[in-house]
Design a protein around this motif. Structure first.
Motif, PDB file in Angstrom:
ATOM      1  N   LEU A 227      67.453   7.194  39.901  1.00  0.00           N
ATOM      2  CA  LEU A 227      67.341   8.301  38.952  1.00  0.00           C
ATOM      3  C   LEU A 227      67.791   7.904  37.548  1.00  0.00           C
ATOM      4  O   LEU A 227      68.059   8.760  36.703  1.00  0.00           O
ATOM      5  N   ALA A 228      67.855   6.579  37.278  1.00  0.00           N
ATOM      6  CA  ALA A 228      68.290   6.111  35.956  1.00  0.00           C
ATOM      7  C   ALA A 228      67.393   6.667  34.854  1.00  0.00           C
ATOM      8  O   ALA A 228      67.847   6.901  33.731  1.00  0.00           O
ATOM      9  N   TRP A 229      66.130   6.936  35.179  1.00  0.00           N
ATOM     10  CA  TRP A 229      65.202   7.492  34.189  1.00  0.00           C
ATOM     11  C   TRP A 229      65.683   8.830  33.641  1.00  0.00           C
ATOM     12  O   TRP A 229      65.301   9.231  32.547  1.00  0.00           O
ATOM     13  N   SER A 230      66.541   9.512  34.390  1.00  0.00           N
ATOM     14  CA  SER A 230      66.997  10.832  33.951  1.00  0.00           C
ATOM     15  C   SER A 230      68.237  10.754  33.056  1.00  0.00           C
ATOM     16  O   SER A 230      68.774  11.777  32.661  1.00  0.00           O
ATOM     17  N   ILE A 231      68.678   9.532  32.747  1.00  0.00           N
ATOM     18  CA  ILE A 231      69.864   9.352  31.894  1.00  0.00           C
ATOM     19  C   ILE A 231      69.420   8.674  30.594  1.00  0.00           C
ATOM     20  O   ILE A 231      69.074   7.495  30.576  1.00  0.00           O
ATOM     21  N   ALA A 232      69.437   9.444  29.501  1.00  0.00           N
ATOM     22  CA  ALA A 232      68.933   8.946  28.224  1.00  0.00           C
ATOM     23  C   ALA A 232      69.876   7.889  27.631  1.00  0.00           C
ATOM     24  O   ALA A 232      71.041   7.788  28.009  1.00  0.00           O
ATOM     25  N   LYS A 233      69.316   7.114  26.694  1.00  0.00           N
ATOM     26  CA  LYS A 233      70.036   5.994  26.079  1.00  0.00           C
ATOM     27  C   LYS A 233      71.379   6.432  25.492  1.00  0.00           C
ATOM     28  O   LYS A 233      72.388   5.776  25.697  1.00  0.00           O
TER      29      LYS A 233
ATOM     30  N   GLY B 237      80.821   9.966  28.762  1.00  0.00           N
ATOM     31  CA  GLY B 237      81.312  11.321  28.538  1.00  0.00           C
ATOM     32  C   GLY B 237      80.914  12.290  29.625  1.00  0.00           C
ATOM     33  O   GLY B 237      80.889  13.497  29.417  1.00  0.00           O
ATOM     34  N   PHE B 238      80.588  11.765  30.835  1.00  0.00           N
ATOM     35  CA  PHE B 238      80.302  12.619  32.002  1.00  0.00           C
ATOM     36  C   PHE B 238      81.084  12.062  33.189  1.00  0.00           C
ATOM     37  O   PHE B 238      81.484  10.895  33.167  1.00  0.00           O
ATOM     38  N   PRO B 239      81.341  12.855  34.220  1.00  0.00           N
ATOM     39  CA  PRO B 239      82.113  12.358  35.365  1.00  0.00           C
ATOM     40  C   PRO B 239      81.430  11.132  35.987  1.00  0.00           C
ATOM     41  O   PRO B 239      80.214  11.145  36.209  1.00  0.00           O
ATOM     42  N   GLY B 240      82.210  10.103  36.239  1.00  0.00           N
ATOM     43  CA  GLY B 240      81.653   8.905  36.865  1.00  0.00           C
ATOM     44  C   GLY B 240      80.942   7.984  35.887  1.00  0.00           C
ATOM     45  O   GLY B 240      80.246   7.052  36.307  1.00  0.00           O
ATOM     46  N   ASP B 241      81.115   8.228  34.585  1.00  0.00           N
ATOM     47  CA  ASP B 241      80.355   7.427  33.607  1.00  0.00           C
ATOM     48  C   ASP B 241      80.632   5.930  33.722  1.00  0.00           C
ATOM     49  O   ASP B 241      79.719   5.116  33.551  1.00  0.00           O
ATOM     50  N   ALA B 242      81.881   5.573  34.050  1.00  0.00           N
ATOM     51  CA  ALA B 242      82.207   4.137  34.141  1.00  0.00           C
ATOM     52  C   ALA B 242      81.408   3.478  35.267  1.00  0.00           C
ATOM     53  O   ALA B 242      80.858   2.381  35.098  1.00  0.00           O
ATOM     54  N   VAL B 243      81.314   4.168  36.396  1.00  0.00           N
ATOM     55  CA  VAL B 243      80.573   3.611  37.548  1.00  0.00           C
ATOM     56  C   VAL B 243      79.086   3.509  37.201  1.00  0.00           C
ATOM     57  O   VAL B 243      78.436   2.482  37.448  1.00  0.00           O
ATOM     58  N   VAL B 244      78.556   4.576  36.629  1.00  0.00           N
ATOM     59  CA  VAL B 244      77.125   4.600  36.297  1.00  0.00           C
ATOM     60  C   VAL B 244      76.795   3.514  35.266  1.00  0.00           C
ATOM     61  O   VAL B 244      75.797   2.790  35.411  1.00  0.00           O
ATOM     62  N   ARG B 245      77.642   3.374  34.261  1.00  0.00           N
ATOM     63  CA  ARG B 245      77.365   2.367  33.226  1.00  0.00           C
ATOM     64  C   ARG B 245      77.480   0.946  33.785  1.00  0.00           C
ATOM     65  O   ARG B 245      76.700   0.064  33.429  1.00  0.00           O
ATOM     66  N   ARG B 246      78.432   0.742  34.685  1.00  0.00           N
ATOM     67  CA  ARG B 246      78.568  -0.590  35.285  1.00  0.00           C
ATOM     68  C   ARG B 246      77.337  -0.907  36.138  1.00  0.00           C
ATOM     69  O   ARG B 246      76.790  -2.010  36.084  1.00  0.00           O
ATOM     70  N   GLN B 247      76.875   0.086  36.905  1.00  0.00           N
ATOM     71  CA  GLN B 247      75.683  -0.151  37.740  1.00  0.00           C
ATOM     72  C   GLN B 247      74.446  -0.362  36.875  1.00  0.00           C
ATOM     73  O   GLN B 247      73.559  -1.140  37.245  1.00  0.00           O
ATOM     74  N   LEU B 248      74.371   0.325  35.748  1.00  0.00           N
ATOM     75  CA  LEU B 248      73.228   0.113  34.849  1.00  0.00           C
ATOM     76  C   LEU B 248      73.246  -1.306  34.301  1.00  0.00           C
ATOM     77  O   LEU B 248      72.206  -1.950  34.149  1.00  0.00           O
TER      78      LEU B 248
ATOM     79  N   GLU C  72      75.008  -4.043  35.618  1.00  0.00           N
ATOM     80  CA  GLU C  72      75.055  -5.140  36.595  1.00  0.00           C
ATOM     81  C   GLU C  72      74.074  -4.948  37.738  1.00  0.00           C
ATOM     82  O   GLU C  72      73.872  -5.850  38.547  1.00  0.00           O
ATOM     83  N   GLY C  73      73.515  -3.746  37.843  1.00  0.00           N
ATOM     84  CA  GLY C  73      72.650  -3.439  38.982  1.00  0.00           C
ATOM     85  C   GLY C  73      73.469  -2.860  40.128  1.00  0.00           C
ATOM     86  O   GLY C  73      74.607  -3.265  40.338  1.00  0.00           O
ATOM     87  N   ALA C  74      72.897  -1.917  40.833  1.00  0.00           N
ATOM     88  CA  ALA C  74      73.577  -1.325  41.988  1.00  0.00           C
ATOM     89  C   ALA C  74      73.413  -2.246  43.184  1.00  0.00           C
ATOM     90  O   ALA C  74      72.445  -2.994  43.267  1.00  0.00           O
ATOM     91  N   SER C  75      74.367  -2.195  44.128  1.00  0.00           N
ATOM     92  CA  SER C  75      74.291  -3.094  45.293  1.00  0.00           C
ATOM     93  C   SER C  75      73.257  -2.611  46.308  1.00  0.00           C
ATOM     94  O   SER C  75      72.830  -3.347  47.180  1.00  0.00           O
ATOM     95  N   ARG C  76      72.862  -1.343  46.209  1.00  0.00           N
ATOM     96  CA  ARG C  76      71.820  -0.839  47.108  1.00  0.00           C
ATOM     97  C   ARG C  76      70.919   0.107  46.334  1.00  0.00           C
ATOM     98  O   ARG C  76      71.309   0.652  45.299  1.00  0.00           O
ATOM     99  N   ARG C  77      69.713   0.288  46.849  1.00  0.00           N
ATOM    100  CA  ARG C  77      68.727   1.118  46.159  1.00  0.00           C
ATOM    101  C   ARG C  77      67.975   1.988  47.155  1.00  0.00           C
ATOM    102  O   ARG C  77      67.704   1.582  48.283  1.00  0.00           O
ATOM    103  N   LEU C  78      67.644   3.198  46.677  1.00  0.00           N
ATOM    104  CA  LEU C  78      66.778   4.081  47.463  1.00  0.00           C
ATOM    105  C   LEU C  78      65.344   3.620  47.264  1.00  0.00           C
ATOM    106  O   LEU C  78      64.889   3.472  46.121  1.00  0.00           O
ATOM    107  N   VAL C  79      64.632   3.383  48.363  1.00  0.00           N
ATOM    108  CA  VAL C  79      63.261   2.867  48.262  1.00  0.00           C
ATOM    109  C   VAL C  79      62.314   3.678  49.150  1.00  0.00           C
ATOM    110  O   VAL C  79      62.756   4.364  50.087  1.00  0.00           O
ATOM    111  N   GLY C  80      61.048   3.571  48.849  1.00  0.00           N
ATOM    112  CA  GLY C  80      60.019   4.103  49.732  1.00  0.00           C
ATOM    113  C   GLY C  80      59.781   3.115  50.863  1.00  0.00           C
ATOM    114  O   GLY C  80      59.837   1.902  50.649  1.00  0.00           O
ATOM    115  N   ILE C  81      59.547   3.636  52.057  1.00  0.00           N
ATOM    116  CA  ILE C  81      59.337   2.772  53.233  1.00  0.00           C
ATOM    117  C   ILE C  81      58.102   3.244  53.978  1.00  0.00           C
ATOM    118  O   ILE C  81      57.966   4.426  54.283  1.00  0.00           O
ATOM    119  N   LYS C  82      57.200   2.311  54.243  1.00  0.00           N
ATOM    120  CA  LYS C  82      55.985   2.636  54.998  1.00  0.00           C
ATOM    121  C   LYS C  82      56.026   1.896  56.326  1.00  0.00           C
ATOM    122  O   LYS C  82      55.868   0.676  56.371  1.00  0.00           O
TER     123      LYS C  82
END
Lengths: 123, 369
Positions: free
Chosen positions: B255-261, B268-279, B281-291
């Motif tokens: 959902l990174a697309w929903s967080i503007a530059k 300035g939002f709860p969890g901003d440090a975690v979100v900015r670090r994942q942006l 360095e990349g998150a260790s896991r990702r939600l994906v589509g599976i067929k």
């Protein structure tokens, strides 16, 4: 012999030492659109009450249990190829598998159509 | 508490659902229609082909008033609310200090106020969270008694124009007040199906009448929660409590697309440090589509493995996609296995079923311009 039913909503029809098994008309209505069926392997020996097949609707997966003990001698490929057949003809062409009975007396413990209708209504 | 101890709440359309032959089920404390007489498959396909009417009155609308409302809301969500133009709506999340998601929501700028739409199962907690987190100068008005209808599908715009001509002028993710059956309504051009459509908030007293009028239009059929779920899964849209929750971050959930530059840089939002670090360095896991390769659906909770090997994660939503005409799923996998085309195994009833990561959505979105 006429159909007998289980509390898990399977039906069984005995013909000599063989019996055909499927899910009830009531069960298919409750499940809704069937989209996947997995059948047991021919030759598998089942005990009464053992999970034998799987039927999945859009919403959920359900096990189909062996109403009585026996060996699987035939399965219905038509319900695998066209799972909606279970909705169209649950107590006919939409049968799941055939057993060679090992404990035919187990059939005596199952419900007849009238008892099952009352059971399903009260559930 | 069990259901027998707490009577289910009902929406303003409860009588109509029952009259239409709906199968009612408990959902988020409400008696809700899971399907009508045609069944989930037909309802799903009808929505994609024509137009479906959904009762989503169990969801919560909350309005925020006061000059500081946008700035104040930004302290609770990572979305850019300050730049949200009049008549526009935006998707965001209430985040936690851990970076996890408390709820996801829509925020619309109606000029003199912000209008929020939150999930049914979270709405009481969201209201308490807003009351605790926003300054006194922001007035918080829950509108939980109002009805919310969704009209979705390629014919939705033509149908809606017969009742509210102004609705046709809304762009995708536009929102405005307008008159529906001589009553004040808030209409947005949005939904949860991947199709064009509208979400209509209106007074409970006229909701059943309006729903019946819509259902008299030849293109419209009532659609239950069952098809709502299969439609949103095909559209690759997250369901709170399943694909996203307190243990998943917006970045992990794609959902990174929903967080503007501006919000990424300034936080300035709860969890901003975690979100900015994942942006960064990349998150260790990702939600994906599976067929899945075969016909067997893989349901929520199914273990996902690398072929013949390590556990990568679990399916968070899975079932049968009527438009895809086959099984589809979403789930979390280790970041290294998140690329479309990656081979996976799904452990269904003790058997490893082959599957692959695919790009979301499963069915192309067909929103208005």
């Amino acid at each position: 012999m006429s159909l007998r039913f289980t509390k898990d909503h399977e039906w069984i029809k005995r013909e000599g030492n063989l019996a055909t098994i499927g899910i009830s008309e009531h069960a298919q209505g409750q499940l809704g659109d069937v989209v996947f069926v997995e059948l047991p392997e021919v030759g598998r020996v089942l005990k009464q009450g053992e999970a034998a097949a799987v039927v999945e609707s859009v919403k959920a997966a359900s096990d189909v249990y062996a109403p009585v003990s026996g060996k699987v001698v035939e399965v219905n490929p038509a319900v695998v190829a066209d799972p909606a057949l279970v909705n169209r003809a649950a107590q006919g062409d939409g049968w799941f598998f055939r057993l060679e009975l090992s404990q035919p007396a187990e059939l005596d413990g199952l419900m007849d159509a009238g008892a099952y209708a009352a059971f399903a209504k009260g559930e | 508490m069990t259901e027998s101890e707490t009577p289910l709440k009902t929406t303003p359309l409860d009588g109509l659902h029952r009259a239409l032959g709906a199968r009612m089920v408990p959902f988020a404390g409400y008696a809700m229609p899971v399907q009508y007489k045609d069944g989930i498959l037909a309802e799903h396909l009808h929505t994609r082909a024509a137009c479906g009417l959904f009762d989503v009155s169990h969801m919560g609308r909350i309005e925020l008033f006061g000059e500081e409302r946008a700035r104040a809301l930004e302290t609770l969500v990572p979305g850019d609310i300050l730049s949200l133009a009049l008549g526009r709506q935006r998707y965001t999340q209430f985040t936690a200090e851990s970076g996890g998601i408390r709820d996801d929501l829509m925020v619309a700028n109606l000029g003199d106020r912000l209008s929020l739409v939150v999930n049914a199962g979270c709405k009481d907690e969201d209201l308490a969270h807003l009351r605790a987190g926003l300054p006194k100068s922001v007035r918080i008005e829950p509108l939980f008694e109002r009805a919310l209808l969704a009209l979705q599908g390629p014919k939705a715009a033509a149908v809606m124009a017969r009742f509210a001509p102004a609705a046709g002028g809304l762009p995708f993710m536009g929102a405005a007040e307008m008159t529906v059956l001589d009553a004040p309504a808030v209409v947005s051009r949005s939904g949860y199906t991947g199709e064009d459509g509208f979400e209509i908030s209106l007074p409970a007293a006229i909701a059943a009448d309006f729903a019946q009028r819509l259902l008299r239009e030849p293109e419209v059929k009532p659609i239950g929660l069952g098809a709502r779920d299969s439609l949103r899964l095909e559209a690759g849209l997250c369901l709170y409590g399943h694909d996203i929750d307190l243990t998943t971050t917006p970045i992990e959930a794609g959902l990174a697309w929903s967080i503007a530059k501006r919000r990424r840089e300034a936080g300035g939002f709860p969890g901003d440090a975690v979100v900015r670090r994942q942006l960064a360095e990349g998150a260790s896991r990702r939600l994906v589509g599976i067929k899945p390769d075969g016909r067997a659906p893989a349901r929520e909770g199914t273990e996902i493995r690398a072929p013949g090997g390590a556990v990568l994660g679990r399916v968070t939503s899975g079932g049968f996609g009527p438009t895809v005409n086959g099984p589809i799923a979403m789930g979390y996998v280790a970041a290294a296995s998140a690329k479309p085309g990656t081979a996976l195994e799904l452990m269904v009833r003790g058997k490893a079923l082959p599957a692959a990561v695919v790009a979301l959505p499963f069915v192309p979105k067909r929103y208005a311009a």
